[in-house]
Design a protein around this motif. Sequence first.
Motif, mmCIF file in Angstrom:
data_model
loop_
_atom_site.group_PDB
_atom_site.id
_atom_site.type_symbol
_atom_site.label_atom_id
_atom_site.label_comp_id
_atom_site.label_asym_id
_atom_site.label_seq_id
_atom_site.Cartn_x
_atom_site.Cartn_y
_atom_site.Cartn_z
ATOM 1 N N VAL A 299 0.834 -1.206 0.000
ATOM 2 C CA VAL A 299 0.000 0.000 0.000
ATOM 3 C C VAL A 299 0.867 1.255 0.000
ATOM 4 O O VAL A 299 0.500 2.278 -0.583
ATOM 5 C CB VAL A 299 -0.959 -0.018 1.214
ATOM 6 N N PHE B 116 1.472 2.976 -3.361
ATOM 7 C CA PHE B 116 0.381 3.527 -4.166
ATOM 8 C C PHE B 116 0.694 4.917 -4.693
ATOM 9 O O PHE B 116 0.502 5.219 -5.862
ATOM 10 C CB PHE B 116 -0.911 3.583 -3.336
ATOM 11 N N GLN C 256 1.049 6.277 -8.739
ATOM 12 C CA GLN C 256 0.033 7.071 -9.414
ATOM 13 C C GLN C 256 0.337 8.565 -9.385
ATOM 14 O O GLN C 256 0.382 9.220 -10.413
ATOM 15 C CB GLN C 256 -1.330 6.813 -8.772
ATOM 16 N N SER D 129 -4.823 -5.786 -5.123
ATOM 17 C CA SER D 129 -5.477 -5.363 -6.366
ATOM 18 C C SER D 129 -5.210 -3.909 -6.741
ATOM 19 O O SER D 129 -4.932 -3.616 -7.912
ATOM 20 C CB SER D 129 -6.983 -5.609 -6.268
ATOM 21 N N PRO D 130 -5.283 -2.941 -5.807
ATOM 22 C CA PRO D 130 -5.025 -1.549 -6.212
ATOM 23 C C PRO D 130 -3.613 -1.331 -6.748
ATOM 24 O O PRO D 130 -3.413 -0.527 -7.660
ATOM 25 C CB PRO D 130 -5.252 -0.755 -4.915
ATOM 26 N N LEU D 131 -2.633 -2.056 -6.187
ATOM 27 C CA LEU D 131 -1.266 -1.917 -6.691
ATOM 28 C C LEU D 131 -1.142 -2.535 -8.075
ATOM 29 O O LEU D 131 -0.516 -1.954 -8.980
ATOM 30 C CB LEU D 131 -0.280 -2.583 -5.724
ATOM 31 N N LYS D 132 -1.760 -3.698 -8.250
ATOM 32 C CA LYS D 132 -1.722 -4.353 -9.555
ATOM 33 C C LYS D 132 -2.363 -3.477 -10.623
ATOM 34 O O LYS D 132 -1.925 -3.429 -11.778
ATOM 35 C CB LYS D 132 -2.433 -5.706 -9.463
ATOM 36 N N ASP D 133 -3.416 -2.763 -10.230
ATOM 37 C CA ASP D 133 -4.102 -1.873 -11.163
ATOM 38 C C ASP D 133 -3.219 -0.700 -11.577
ATOM 39 O O ASP D 133 -3.362 -0.162 -12.679
ATOM 40 C CB ASP D 133 -5.392 -1.367 -10.520
ATOM 41 N N ARG D 134 -2.291 -0.312 -10.708
ATOM 42 C CA ARG D 134 -1.430 0.834 -10.997
ATOM 43 C C ARG D 134 -0.213 0.462 -11.840
ATOM 44 O O ARG D 134 0.501 1.343 -12.310
ATOM 45 C CB ARG D 134 -0.971 1.477 -9.693
#
Length: 514
Positions: A213, A216, A220, A256-261
């Motif tokens: 986390v 993040f 971004q 998931s949020p890291l993979k999305d970035r």
Amino acid sequence: MWVGGRDPGGTPALSHLPQTLGELRRNPQFSEERVRGRRVKDELRENLLVRLRRDEPVFPGIVGYDDTVVPQVVNAILSRHNFILLGLRGQAKSRILRALTTLLDQLVPYLAGCEIHDNPYAPLCPRCRHLVAEDPQAARIAYLAPEERYVEKLATPDVTIADLIGDIDPIKAAKGGHELGSELTVHYGLLPRANRGIFAVNELPDLAGKIQVGLFNIMQEGDVQIKGYPVRLPLDVLLVFSANPEDYTARGKIVSPLKDRIGSEIRTHYPATVQEGVAITTQEAWIDRNGHQLQVPEFIQEVIEHTAFVAREDKRVDKRSGVSQRLPISAMENVISNAERRAIRSGEKLVVPRVGDIYAAMPSITGKLELEYEGELKGADNVARDIIRAAVARTYDRYFHGNNNMNQVVQWFDLGGEIQLRDSASAQDMLHKLRGIQGLLDKLSALGLSGKEPSEVLVSAAEFILEGLYAHKRIGRSEERLFTAGEKQPRREKQNLREDDEEREFRKQRRPFN
């Protein structure tokens, strides 16, 4: 002048480069217009475009990825993406990440003494901002080479946010007489220290979720927040990662949020052909030895490479773990070492590996196989022997498929012939024994040999033929490497055949019941 950040004539002496900020401003190569807005992703992109225009290899030394992985990495760099390499172990993921430094400028200036290698024209840390404001002409300049701009971290469960991002340093506060709330008391982590460079995280899923986390913001928004400080550092860094698909379920996962970035997810793979595998092994293995002339026959190279291919297909080997390309590399080194040991003891000047040396190299194979339950029951040594035997059979088929009759050699064993081939025996002793097998040495032409080669080469080739016949169960061999006649299928006696014929005739004449 350099072209695209590269100096064709070599690295200039540091004494000839600007040493102060004032001199740097007057140098057209490091002018504020060129350096201030040149971010690391732009730098990689521009230098990559130069390499593509010249039709030069993008990553020299990376074999087998020219049509698959390399084009995807090129696309990610041209898109200015942070990316991840996803693949099983031993697929050159770390090598590709480290090869990215070859796309960096030859030298990049920074404010001397800065922990995060601040851009002289846009400093981030309070020390450098104060230094430039105090004397914008005399601030000292230092330079970074490409290899100094690559920071790599192996993800482990004990990694903390302080390791990656930074934390308060009470000792720095005490020594400098600063308040704990001052920015001057910050201890920078690995990520800020990678500023203006490449930051690589190997085995990303092993990083704890709460630590992932912490990445993040840099992924971004392009900045990091250090604990306890109302300050943001807009770092200039390319983030790259590697991971093993097995880790998603075995040891951890990428949140998931890291993979999305992550901009691009690139899949790596093992060599597609044996020839590609041989090229990688030849490049990576320690083959050149001092003191003895070495000759590794092509069929020996192929057998060693086939061990990895067979192991990857074997049901007793765990497919999720994979079989690393390090297996044939380590095996090749062990095979050569065993042949070298034999040559030294026998007083031979030429070192030529044999198939027997591959069996002697089993310690370099068994440790790289993750076995399924069935394989564990049979044992790693037995599985490795089966794999080597299958590898010999595949290689043998390439040279002797369909057009070389071995009946004469097989008949010699069927008539009671036996021969023991020890991997420690000298070539002269072995050749003397092998000449007694009728027709054996006549078959070496299929291996590209004329029969006039050194005895070490002839012995290696003849032993390969015998091992190939054994692999196809045409002759037998004991664990002590004693070659004998193969087991024959039991033949039915003529009397039994006659009885069977009479029985069939009786059934034909018999009337069916109404």
